[in-house]
Write a protein that holds these residues in place. Structure first.
Motif, PDB file in Angstrom:
ATOM      1  N   THR A  92     -45.781 -25.961 -65.894  1.00 56.70           N
ATOM      2  CA  THR A  92     -44.857 -24.885 -65.516  1.00 56.70           C
ATOM      3  C   THR A  92     -45.454 -23.905 -64.501  1.00 56.70           C
ATOM      4  O   THR A  92     -44.797 -23.576 -63.511  1.00 56.70           O
ATOM      5  N   PRO A  93     -46.694 -23.435 -64.697  1.00 53.70           N
ATOM      6  CA  PRO A  93     -47.245 -22.506 -63.701  1.00 53.70           C
ATOM      7  C   PRO A  93     -47.325 -23.123 -62.301  1.00 53.70           C
ATOM      8  O   PRO A  93     -47.051 -22.449 -61.303  1.00 53.70           O
ATOM      9  N   ASN A  94     -47.666 -24.400 -62.226  1.00 53.16           N
ATOM     10  CA  ASN A  94     -47.759 -25.056 -60.919  1.00 53.16           C
ATOM     11  C   ASN A  94     -46.381 -25.267 -60.296  1.00 53.16           C
ATOM     12  O   ASN A  94     -46.234 -25.213 -59.073  1.00 53.16           O
ATOM     13  N   LEU A  95     -45.376 -25.495 -61.124  1.00 50.95           N
ATOM     14  CA  LEU A  95     -44.007 -25.594 -60.598  1.00 50.95           C
ATOM     15  C   LEU A  95     -43.573 -24.256 -60.004  1.00 50.95           C
ATOM     16  O   LEU A  95     -42.893 -24.216 -58.975  1.00 50.95           O
ATOM     17  N   LEU A  96     -43.978 -23.153 -60.631  1.00 53.17           N
ATOM     18  CA  LEU A  96     -43.662 -21.827 -60.078  1.00 53.17           C
ATOM     19  C   LEU A  96     -44.383 -21.600 -58.755  1.00 53.17           C
ATOM     20  O   LEU A  96     -43.826 -21.026 -57.821  1.00 53.17           O
ATOM     21  N   THR A  97     -45.616 -22.077 -58.668  1.00 55.20           N
ATOM     22  CA  THR A  97     -46.359 -21.962 -57.410  1.00 55.20           C
ATOM     23  C   THR A  97     -45.682 -22.793 -56.324  1.00 55.20           C
ATOM     24  O   THR A  97     -45.542 -22.343 -55.177  1.00 55.20           O
ATOM     25  N   LEU A  98     -45.240 -23.992 -56.674  1.00 51.02           N
ATOM     26  CA  LEU A  98     -44.508 -24.822 -55.715  1.00 51.02           C
ATOM     27  C   LEU A  98     -43.205 -24.146 -55.289  1.00 51.02           C
ATOM     28  O   LEU A  98     -42.808 -24.230 -54.122  1.00 51.02           O
TER      29      LEU A  98
ATOM     30  N   LEU B 126     -45.615 -14.640 -62.773  1.00 54.31           N
ATOM     31  CA  LEU B 126     -45.325 -15.521 -63.912  1.00 54.31           C
ATOM     32  C   LEU B 126     -46.255 -16.726 -63.996  1.00 54.31           C
ATOM     33  O   LEU B 126     -46.601 -17.153 -65.102  1.00 54.31           O
ATOM     34  N   ASP B 127     -46.669 -17.274 -62.854  1.00 53.09           N
ATOM     35  CA  ASP B 127     -47.495 -18.476 -62.939  1.00 53.09           C
ATOM     36  C   ASP B 127     -48.831 -18.190 -63.626  1.00 53.09           C
ATOM     37  O   ASP B 127     -49.284 -18.963 -64.466  1.00 53.09           O
ATOM     38  N   GLY B 128     -49.433 -17.056 -63.306  1.00 56.86           N
ATOM     39  CA  GLY B 128     -50.691 -16.709 -63.971  1.00 56.86           C
ATOM     40  C   GLY B 128     -50.501 -16.389 -65.444  1.00 56.86           C
ATOM     41  O   GLY B 128     -51.289 -16.812 -66.294  1.00 56.86           O
TER      42      GLY B 128
ATOM     43  N   LEU C 211     -55.664 -23.900 -59.967  1.00 56.33           N
ATOM     44  CA  LEU C 211     -56.804 -23.081 -59.564  1.00 56.33           C
ATOM     45  C   LEU C 211     -56.911 -23.009 -58.043  1.00 56.33           C
ATOM     46  O   LEU C 211     -57.244 -21.968 -57.480  1.00 56.33           O
ATOM     47  N   TYR C 212     -56.587 -24.107 -57.380  1.00 50.46           N
ATOM     48  CA  TYR C 212     -56.651 -24.145 -55.913  1.00 50.46           C
ATOM     49  C   TYR C 212     -55.316 -23.784 -55.267  1.00 50.46           C
ATOM     50  O   TYR C 212     -55.264 -23.096 -54.251  1.00 50.46           O
ATOM     51  N   MET C 213     -54.233 -24.291 -55.847  1.00 54.14           N
ATOM     52  CA  MET C 213     -52.922 -24.139 -55.219  1.00 54.14           C
ATOM     53  C   MET C 213     -52.416 -22.686 -55.235  1.00 54.14           C
ATOM     54  O   MET C 213     -51.812 -22.233 -54.271  1.00 54.14           O
ATOM     55  N   ASP C 214     -52.654 -21.947 -56.311  1.00 52.58           N
ATOM     56  CA  ASP C 214     -52.150 -20.575 -56.415  1.00 52.58           C
ATOM     57  C   ASP C 214     -52.708 -19.663 -55.323  1.00 52.58           C
ATOM     58  O   ASP C 214     -51.936 -19.018 -54.608  1.00 52.58           O
ATOM     59  N   PRO C 215     -54.026 -19.592 -55.129  1.00 52.53           N
ATOM     60  CA  PRO C 215     -54.510 -18.718 -54.051  1.00 52.53           C
ATOM     61  C   PRO C 215     -54.107 -19.205 -52.661  1.00 52.53           C
ATOM     62  O   PRO C 215     -53.884 -18.396 -51.760  1.00 52.53           O
ATOM     63  N   ILE C 216     -53.982 -20.526 -52.496  1.00 51.50           N
ATOM     64  CA  ILE C 216     -53.527 -21.045 -51.202  1.00 51.50           C
ATOM     65  C   ILE C 216     -52.093 -20.606 -50.939  1.00 51.50           C
ATOM     66  O   ILE C 216     -51.753 -20.162 -49.838  1.00 51.50           O
TER      67      ILE C 216
END
Length: 189
Positions: free
Chosen positions: A10-16, A50-52, A66-71
């Motif tokens: 879910t957090p990565n889907l929010l980042t996407l 929300l993702d964090g 870990l990589y995708m969010d700051p990018i």
């Protein structure tokens, strides 16, 4: 954890989703549709918060996240600085300083990571402050287009000057921290 499982977290889907919002945010700014641009900017901010939160709450911390969010965060802010500069709403020198800082940090961290010299790149307090002021600056620029008021215009100008000051100062601090860590005990690095 397999890659596809990480993508479906879910957090990565929010980042996407934040990455998906970005082109529409650019289009709304270029079309001078500032109400929609501000709404998309707020939505991107909500997905970031929300993702964090969900990564911790659902125990879904992933290497991908870990990589995708700051990018995603840097891509969002950097793109907004370019587009708002193109639109004549942020001075070029501010964007150049922001980009120079981010590009320098990216190049140094990539080089240190690739050579195995240093693998842990935690943001400093000054770096976090720099990001916060950048977010507030972009929000202020967009709000000033929605509700042009003298105090908001002054606030925007002040925030942009603080960004121009914080960008090189936080870059220098980052370089100092990295040099200290690399020159310290190899086990600590």
């Amino acid at each position: 954890m397999p890659f596809l499982s990480q993508v479906r977290a879910t957090p990565n889907l929010l980042t996407l989703m934040r990455l998906f919002i970005l082109p529409f945010l650019v289009i709304t700014i270029l079309d001078n549709n500032y109400p929609a641009a501000f709404a998309l900017f707020v939505l991107a901010g909500i997905t970031d918060a929300l993702d964090g939160l969900l990564a911790r709450w659902l125990s879904q911390r992933t290497t991908l996240g870990l990589y995708m969010d700051p990018i995603a965060d840097k891509l969002l802010l950097s793109t907004l600085f370019i587009v708002l500069t193109y639109a004549g709403l942020i001075p070029r020198y501010v964007t150049v300083l922001v980009f120079s800082r981010d590009l320098g940090i990216l190049l140094i961290s990539t080089l240190l990571f690739a050579t195995g010299t240093l693998r842990d790149f935690r943001p400093s307090l000054l770096g976090k402050l720099n990001t916060l002021v950048q977010i507030l600056g972009v929000a202020s620029v967009l709000l000033d287009r929605l509700w042009p008021m003298a105090w908001l215009n002054a606030l925007t100008g002040g925030l942009l000057k603080v960004i121009a000051l914080l960008a090189p100062v936080s870059a220098a601090q980052y370089a100092w921290i990295v040099i200290r860590r690399v020159n310290s005990d190899p086990a600590a690095a």
